[in-house]
Every structure is written in structure tokens, then in C-alpha cells.
Design a protein around this motif. Sequence first.
Motif, PDB file in Angstrom:
ATOM      1  N   PRO A  93      18.968   9.312  -7.919  1.00  0.00           N
ATOM      2  CA  PRO A  93      20.108   8.801  -7.157  1.00  0.00           C
ATOM      3  C   PRO A  93      20.421   9.572  -5.883  1.00  0.00           C
ATOM      4  N   ASP A  94      19.941  10.819  -5.768  1.00  0.00           N
ATOM      5  CA  ASP A  94      20.219  11.592  -4.566  1.00  0.00           C
ATOM      6  C   ASP A  94      19.063  11.544  -3.574  1.00  0.00           C
ATOM      7  N   LYS A  95      18.062  10.685  -3.830  1.00  0.00           N
ATOM      8  CA  LYS A  95      16.885  10.614  -2.975  1.00  0.00           C
ATOM      9  C   LYS A  95      16.495   9.159  -2.708  1.00  0.00           C
ATOM     10  N   ILE A  96      15.749   8.969  -1.604  1.00  0.00           N
ATOM     11  CA  ILE A  96      15.036   7.727  -1.360  1.00  0.00           C
ATOM     12  C   ILE A  96      13.555   8.080  -1.385  1.00  0.00           C
ATOM     13  N   LEU A  97      12.814   7.528  -2.339  1.00  0.00           N
ATOM     14  CA  LEU A  97      11.401   7.842  -2.507  1.00  0.00           C
ATOM     15  C   LEU A  97      10.568   6.736  -1.860  1.00  0.00           C
ATOM     16  N   TYR A  98       9.609   7.140  -1.039  1.00  0.00           N
ATOM     17  CA  TYR A  98       8.771   6.167  -0.344  1.00  0.00           C
ATOM     18  C   TYR A  98       7.329   6.284  -0.809  1.00  0.00           C
ATOM     19  N   SER A  99       6.733   5.124  -1.107  1.00  0.00           N
ATOM     20  CA  SER A  99       5.323   5.068  -1.489  1.00  0.00           C
ATOM     21  C   SER A  99       4.822   3.654  -1.241  1.00  0.00           C
ATOM     22  N   ASN A 100       3.484   3.499  -1.213  1.00  0.00           N
ATOM     23  CA  ASN A 100       2.909   2.158  -1.156  1.00  0.00           C
ATOM     24  C   ASN A 100       3.028   1.499  -2.521  1.00  0.00           C
ATOM     25  N   LEU A 101       3.462   0.262  -2.528  1.00  0.00           N
ATOM     26  CA  LEU A 101       3.605  -0.481  -3.771  1.00  0.00           C
ATOM     27  C   LEU A 101       2.234  -0.736  -4.394  1.00  0.00           C
ATOM     28  N   ASP A 102       2.106  -0.424  -5.680  1.00  0.00           N
ATOM     29  CA  ASP A 102       0.879  -0.725  -6.417  1.00  0.00           C
ATOM     30  C   ASP A 102       0.980  -2.159  -6.934  1.00  0.00           C
ATOM     31  N   GLY A 103       0.925  -3.082  -6.003  1.00  0.00           N
ATOM     32  CA  GLY A 103       1.098  -4.492  -6.322  1.00  0.00           C
ATOM     33  C   GLY A 103       1.173  -5.268  -5.023  1.00  0.00           C
ATOM     34  N   TYR A 104       2.119  -6.176  -4.918  1.00  0.00           N
ATOM     35  CA  TYR A 104       2.241  -6.960  -3.699  1.00  0.00           C
ATOM     36  C   TYR A 104       3.689  -7.424  -3.529  1.00  0.00           C
ATOM     37  N   GLY A 105       3.999  -7.858  -2.319  1.00  0.00           N
ATOM     38  CA  GLY A 105       5.311  -8.405  -2.019  1.00  0.00           C
ATOM     39  C   GLY A 105       5.179  -9.818  -1.479  1.00  0.00           C
ATOM     40  N   VAL A 106       6.245 -10.600  -1.593  1.00  0.00           N
ATOM     41  CA  VAL A 106       6.232 -11.995  -1.165  1.00  0.00           C
ATOM     42  C   VAL A 106       7.538 -12.316  -0.437  1.00  0.00           C
ATOM     43  N   SER A 107       7.400 -13.024   0.671  1.00  0.00           N
ATOM     44  CA  SER A 107       8.554 -13.647   1.321  1.00  0.00           C
ATOM     45  C   SER A 107       8.220 -15.124   1.506  1.00  0.00           C
ATOM     46  N   ALA A 108       8.992 -15.998   0.877  1.00  0.00           N
ATOM     47  CA  ALA A 108       8.736 -17.435   0.961  1.00  0.00           C
ATOM     48  C   ALA A 108      10.075 -18.150   1.130  1.00  0.00           C
ATOM     49  N   GLY A 109      10.037 -19.310   1.775  1.00  0.00           N
ATOM     50  CA  GLY A 109      11.294 -20.028   1.927  1.00  0.00           C
ATOM     51  C   GLY A 109      11.179 -21.239   2.825  1.00  0.00           C
ATOM     52  N   MET A 110      12.345 -21.847   3.060  1.00  0.00           N
ATOM     53  CA  MET A 110      12.460 -23.028   3.909  1.00  0.00           C
ATOM     54  C   MET A 110      13.705 -22.874   4.776  1.00  0.00           C
ATOM     55  N   SER A 111      13.642 -23.436   5.984  1.00  0.00           N
ATOM     56  CA  SER A 111      14.813 -23.397   6.863  1.00  0.00           C
ATOM     57  C   SER A 111      14.915 -24.706   7.631  1.00  0.00           C
ATOM     58  N   HIS A 144      10.558 -10.963  -2.904  1.00  0.00           N
ATOM     59  CA  HIS A 144      10.422 -10.172  -4.117  1.00  0.00           C
ATOM     60  C   HIS A 144       9.139  -9.348  -4.070  1.00  0.00           C
ATOM     61  N   ASN A 145       9.078  -8.342  -4.907  1.00  0.00           N
ATOM     62  CA  ASN A 145       7.890  -7.513  -5.076  1.00  0.00           C
ATOM     63  C   ASN A 145       7.408  -7.614  -6.516  1.00  0.00           C
ATOM     64  N   VAL A 146       6.119  -7.419  -6.702  1.00  0.00           N
ATOM     65  CA  VAL A 146       5.518  -7.446  -8.034  1.00  0.00           C
ATOM     66  C   VAL A 146       4.708  -6.160  -8.218  1.00  0.00           C
ATOM     67  N   GLU A 147       5.007  -5.428  -9.282  1.00  0.00           N
ATOM     68  CA  GLU A 147       4.279  -4.195  -9.597  1.00  0.00           C
ATOM     69  C   GLU A 147       4.144  -4.085 -11.113  1.00  0.00           C
TER      70      GLU A 147
END
Length: 754
Positions: A561-579, A602-605
Motif C-alpha cells: 500500500p505504500d508503493k507503486i510497483l511497475y513491471s511488464n504484465l505476464d499476459g496481455y491487455g485489451v481495450s475494446a468498445g464502441m462510440s 481490462h488486463n489478463v494475467e
Amino acid sequence: MKDVLRGCLLMLFINVLQGQELRVEVVDAQGALPYANVWLEELEKGAPTGNDGVAVLTGIPKGRLTLVVSFTGYTTYRKRVRIGEGQNVVQVMMQPMESLDEVVVSGTLRPVSRMETPVPVEVYQPTFFKKNPSANIFDALQMVNGVRPQVNCNVCNTGDIHINGLEGPYTLVLIDGMPLVGGLASVYGLSGIPNSLVDRIEIVKGPASSIYGSQAVGGLINVITKDAELVNTLSFDSFYSDWGEWNVDLGFKTGVGKVADVLTGVNYFNYDTPVDNNGDNFTDLTLQHRVSVFQKWNFKRASGKAFDLAGRFFYEDRWGGEMQWTPEFRGGTEVYGESIYTRRFEVMGNYELPFAEPVMLNFSYTDHDQNSVYGDTPYLATQRNGFSQLTWNRDLGMHGMLVGTALRYTYYNDDTPATANDAGDAPDEVFIPGIFVQDEMTLNKKMKWLVGARLDYDKRHGTIFTPRTAFKWSVTDNDILRFNAGTGFRVVNLFTEDHASLTGARDVVITEDLQPERSWNVNLNYLKKIYTSKGHFIGLDLSTWYTRFSNVILPDYDTEPDKILYSNLDGYGVSAGMSINADVMLRSGWKLTAGASVMDVHNVEDGERFRPVLTERFTGTWGLSYSVPFWDLDIDYTGNVYGPMRLPLLSDLDPRSPESPWYSLQNIQFTYKGFKGIELYAGVKNLLNWTPDQDVPFLIARANDPFDKNVTFDNAGNALPTPDNPYALTFDPSYVYASNQGIRTFFGLRYDLN
């Protein structure tokens, strides 16, 4: 009797010779449109409209003819009309060109009509943003569907721009096509650009790395300034709100003989009245004192080739914190405050080389100096960005060729371990060269196909290849279908300021050697124009997209809670939608612009799906305008609505909601135009008086103990629950998604001297 019969036959014969009458009534949103050109294409016959907006054509044969109506600044109206017996009446509603037929450059780096480009580009004129005046472009972008200015800190109010639910680092912000905004300048680069100098803002949603390189992963925003030769001699715009905000924009044009036209702009903003309506002893809105000076030279070369040079100086002093904070407490542990001094200058330009071939050199340089303290933690940083680009642009038959090379230079140094090693100070300094090629092919009158690719080299990551393709099909003059597919990438550039300003409390930890993010995107866009028989106009712009990311650089707020940890996701991310975006213009004078976006980010890991923080699933915007010519009055009602976002909590005991509520910000403005060259305007912002502190026990965790003097920690550094701290919290202002500024009135004045 024979004389009567002869007279009737003669009148009938004359009527046949003269033909029928066509009455064309031309209007825009303000009413009748005089001096418009009315033309019948097959007959090569026409007439201008009079002061009443009416043109009458006589001697027209029966049948179907093509009616063409044109007027400078408006989209040409073209429609087949049926000419019947006697008088025929056609009502025409003219659509301002700014909405549909602008010349745009952001999609392909080639100036082309928005209707002709294969890449969907949204264009917004200053008149659009005047419906809800703001002190800077950062705030103004909240009126754009699918674009959300994200406030990242309850105390210092810094932030970034989200497009289609993606975080700020995925958005590339350009000024006149140059990547001047990024890293340290996420919010400062968009503040202080005088609105009076903005010609238009172009927005591309989706990856554009094949043209612009790194960071154009989720989309880009290109702020295009005015041409000094074409602007008004003097423009002035100033407003004041009852919160004590005062904003002044001043622009003026001068000439240096036959050498150049010079455009100068000054922006001044001041807000120095601490307000604490939610009673947590912290300022609801960061206090700011800002000055920005911009100057642009358009040189007049004998060859007629382009040469523009511009520069901007920016200074800002902003602070937020406990209500009793004053500058003598800066950096101490007695009273908490976050104080940021920013000095920044920018130089940019373009020069068309003196060759027979069209070869253009673009260049920019920025120097950004930051002097900040967050409580008792100093943050001193310097960032320098250099960029140059050489392009050759030529039409070769059916091919519109663009070939270019680019070089990006980045220097970053601060007083944190991010730019240090065992030997001491180790600034981050990177050169990224790149080459790109693009072919925009005209297959026939209705179809265009674009293919392009870019190759960049980063010594940390090697060669990065980003191709793309786009296809446009003009099904009819009023129906356009576009398909885009391509890749994007983002080279790691985690400037600590972005995250220090995000929380003012958490430490940033990079857990591994981060690799570039990559993305694949497909986008389908449909543009529809509808002209009704009653003279109304409806424009529809529909899009759907799917983007998949690999190597997602993921901020982890939950593990520690006192940190922000950064790493490459071992999975994938998605952005999908309609406008969907809609423009509606009625003959009665009503005009509606509205948009809505539904998205799934969303992300998937490890087979588990989760949603990142501060990503909404729904956004909507609207602007309803009505003109009352008799009173010289314009009325604008604008607003937006946002769906829930996941918010960062500090522990399992944290009593705050894990999601934001549905909320809406609504505004109304009245503009009086009865004086020549002068506009008086007044209105109310945030009509519903909505603020994020509603229905939550608190926004800032441990606001009563900002230096954690009374927090008990275990051996691992985790906060423990105590009678004084039952939720096991530490001081943290990162639970934020919108401004704390409530309802307020404003009034202002605009003056233009042509």
C-alpha cells in the motif's frame, strides 16, 4: 371566343417556354444565409441568395436536376431535386465546414480533407470550446467524447489525458505536429497555451506509431496554432469566477515589413483563494499562478516556400495542502503542502528546403525545469526533449507518397534513485532514430487505400517495427466507411514526476527491466450525413475498435500500500468498445452535438481478468445550443457523464468505495453579441454542484496526520490498526478521479479587432 382561346394557348406556350420556377431557401444555424451561391449543375444556371437567404431561378424544365449550394466556410450542399409544375421550393440547411470538411494533417502527415482521408480524424474548433470556456486546453478536452482529463492527485491536481479509457502515457500530445508534451509536461504542457491562438485541435483515436513513433499507442491530440498571416489584428478574452479564478488570453498580430508576420499570445491565470468545502483541512483546488508567452513567426520567402518559427515560455507556481500552509513551511514537517515551481521553454518550427521536390524539415526542442516538494520530500528534475523530422511528400499518379526520417532525443535527470547508480548521478539520455514510408493510393473515385510502416532503433530495446493500413470507401457522397489496422509501441519512459504527483506519498519501484509495450489495433468507422427535405442536418460518426497490448507496463497499487510497483504484465491487455458522435442542426436555430462511448478495458494475467484503476466503462458528452437573433443572444448547455471507475484502496479495512459512482458535470452559458467585435458571456459551471467527496467518509486518507507521525507499522513496514487509526491507513491523496471544485458562476468578455 376565338380570341380568348388564342390568348390561353399563347399563355400556355409562353409558360412552356419559360419553364418552372425554383425557390431555394438557404439557412444556417443562425438563420437566413445571404450571398450563398445556388447552381443547377446540368443547366449551368444559378443565382446568389438575397438578404433573406432566398434565390429564385426561373425557366427551369421539369425533371430531376442536381442542385448545388456553396458558401465560404460551409460544406457544399449537393442533392438531386425534382422540378414539378409551377413553383418548387427547396429548403437547404448549410453545415459549417469545421464539423465535416476540414483540412487535417494528423492522420497521415499530409494535408487532406477530413472527408477524403482514410484515417478517421476528429476536428474541434475554438468555437466548440467557447461553449464552456476554460483556462487551459487540459480542462477544455472534457467536452470531447471518449477523451477524459484525469486528475491524479487530490493535493496538487496534476493529471494526464485518457483516450478511450487508456491511461495518459498512451496518449501522444503534439503542438503543431511536434511532440512537445510528455513526461514532466503531462499537465504543464497543456496549460498556458492561449486559447486565442488555437486554430483547431485534431484527435486520432487508436495507434499512430507508424507515423509518430513512441507513445502514440492509444491515440494522439494535435494542437494546431493559427497562421500569423490569417489571424485578427487583436484578440482578447478574459473571464472571472466567483471562486476567484481569473484568466486572461491576449493575442495580437504585427508585421516586420516584407520579412514576416508575427503572432504573439499571452496567457495569465491566477487562483489564490484557498477553499475547503469538504472540511478535511486541505485545499479543494490547487492554487495556481501561471504566465505563458507564445510567439510565432511566419516568414515570407521569395520562393513562396514555408518557414515558420515559434517559441513559448511558461512559468507556474502551484501549491495545495493544509489550509494554514504558507511558503515558509515549504519542505518542512510542521504543515503539509505540495509546492511545484515550473519553468519551461519550447522552440519549434518548419522549413521547406529550397529544392524542386517538396522536402520539409520539422524540428522542436523543450527544456523543462521542475522544483517540487511533497511534504518534506524534495523533487528536483530537468527534462530536455529534441525532435527533428525530414519528410518528402509527393503525388505520383494514383499514389500519394510520404517518406521521412526522424530523430528523437530525450534527457532526464532528477534527485531520486531513478537517475542514479553506484557511481553517482546517472541521467537518462536516449537517442531514437527512425524512418517511415507511407503510400496513400486512390483506387478510384470512391476508394482509397493507405499502407505504411516505420522502423525505430532504441539501443535499450533494439529495432522496433510498426506497420499500418487504412481503407476508405465513399459509398455515396453522404456515406463513408473507413477501416484501419495497425500497431503501436511505447518505449519505457517512467519519469518519477508522473507518479510522485500521482500520490505525493507512495514510493515508485520498478521491479524488472521493462520492455516496450506493443499494441495491435483494428478500427471500423462509419460517417453519415443526412439532409432532410425541411432543411435540417444530421451528421453521425460511429466507431468500434479493438486493441490488444503485450508487455503492458502495469502499475500495481495493491501488493504494497505504500508503493507503486511497475513491471511488464505476464499476459496481455485489451481495450475494446464502441462510440457514436452526432451533430444535429435544425432550421429553427437549435444545434446539438452529442456523443457516447462504451468501452471494456481490462488486463489478463495467469488466466485472471481484472480492470486497471481509473478506467471508466462509459462516457457521454453533449452540447445544446440555441441562438436568439432578435436579442443577439446565444445559449449553450453542455455536460458530460461518466460511469464507475475502479479506485486505489490502501487496505482491506479501507472504508471507502472501491468504485466511483456515476456522475455528471453540467454547465450553462449565455453570450451576448450585440456590440461590434465584442462578446459578453456569463454562466454557471457544475450546475448540480457535484463533487467526489459525496457519499464517502473521506477522500484523503489520514488527512489529519499527513506525515504519519501517529501511524504504527509492523516490521515489514505495513500500517497496523490502532484506536487512532482503525483502518490501518497511511496518508495518501491518490483516491481521486475528478476535481473537488463545486458549483460556480463566471462572467467574461471577448474582443476581436479584424
